[in-house]
Design an enzyme around this catalytic site. Structure first.
Site: not given
Ligand code: GLU
Length: 276
Positions: A11, A237-239
């Protein structure tokens, strides 16, 4: 034989924290003449981006890691449905039509993974027209299994306390399984003997241990490693936009050299190990 695994969800692109985790799984397997598996955890239909699976393979190769890939979760839905049905037959699952905002409005306790579901739908009559998730009746499950223990190579013997999660969702409204059910079944099916992953999933292991006992699955050992943190003290974190491995690769960085630095604990500026 030791079998470890790296199980990313497609994702978002992988970042340094993932590289660190993959290295640990890879190196532990290698040191014990074992196997290191890659499993793409793509049950999250709406958020999964299939093209990222290939990016992940290239990232691992760029870091100099060899791996055996096992089937992605999206190909294993029948096994998740069969396990959920077994638990249902055992009387341990109940349907839940609550929405997130409904649960929040009930002001439930906070647990290991956020709000603990207060059990509103347990024993209630459910409107069959509404979409339902299926939750594990954790008290009934524990009454069946009795006390459970598990072992973490880094953190020693543990007593399973799945109550920290409340009645977890095992079958989602929008997916045929939750992470807990899918990952537990897959680790067993893939012959994983040492579950390697970050400390952020330590508490989830209490639930996984309970599922193993209910479903008669083999019990591996665990190795929950410390997480890489950014300079604000938050886990990468990716976000939060940590630079991805793909960005580094495309910028011409040497992946094997990066892997060597991570092995030695020589992290890039602003990045450190939690509690190190
Ligand atoms: N798929 C999970 C993630 O990307 C990891 C699951 C696990 O290692 O058990 O966060």
């Amino acid at each position: 034989m030791t079998t470890t695994r790296f199980a990313p969800s497609p994702n978002g692109s992988l970042h340094l924290g993932h590289a660190f985790s993959a290295l640990i799984g890879h190196d532990l397997a290698q040191a014990r003449a074992g196997r290191f598996l890659l499993r793409i955890e793509d049950i999250d239909g709406a958020r999964s981006r299939p093209e990222l699976a290939e990016e992940f393979r290239v990232d691992l190769a760029w870091l100099g890691l060899t791996f055996e890939e096992v089937p992605a979760q999206s190909t294993r839905l029948a096994s998740y449905a069969a396990a959920a049905e077994r638990l249902r037959q055992m009387g341990l699952l109940y349907p839940c039509t609550c929405t997130r905002s409904h649960i929040e409005a009930l002001s439930p306790r906070m647990g290991a993974e956020g709000l603990i579901y207060p059990g509103t739908c347990k024993g209630a009559t459910i409107d069959p027209a509404l979409p339902a998730a299926w939750r594990l009746d954790v008290e009934a499950a524990l009454a069946r299994t009795g006390p459970l223990t598990w072992h973490d190579e880094l953190h020693g013997p543990q007593t399973a306390d799945p109550r920290e999660f409340g009645d977890v969702v095992l079958v989602r409204k929008d997916a045929p399984a939750s992470y807990h059910l899918a990952a537990t079944l897959d680790d067993a099916a893939d012959g994983v003997t040492l579950v390697t992953r970050g400390m952020d999933l330590f508490a989830a292991t209490h639930v996984h241990r309970l599922l193993q006992a209910l479903l008669g699955l083999p019990v591996p050992r665990w190795h929950h490693h410390a997480l890489l943190m950014d300079d604000t003290g938050q886990k990468l974190a990716k976000r939060r936009g940590s630079p991805s491995l793909a960005d580094r690769r495309n910028a011409g960085e040497d992946g094997r050299a990066l892997a060597e630095r991570l092995r030695k604990g020589a992290f890039p500026a602003g990045i450190s190990l939690a509690n190190a």
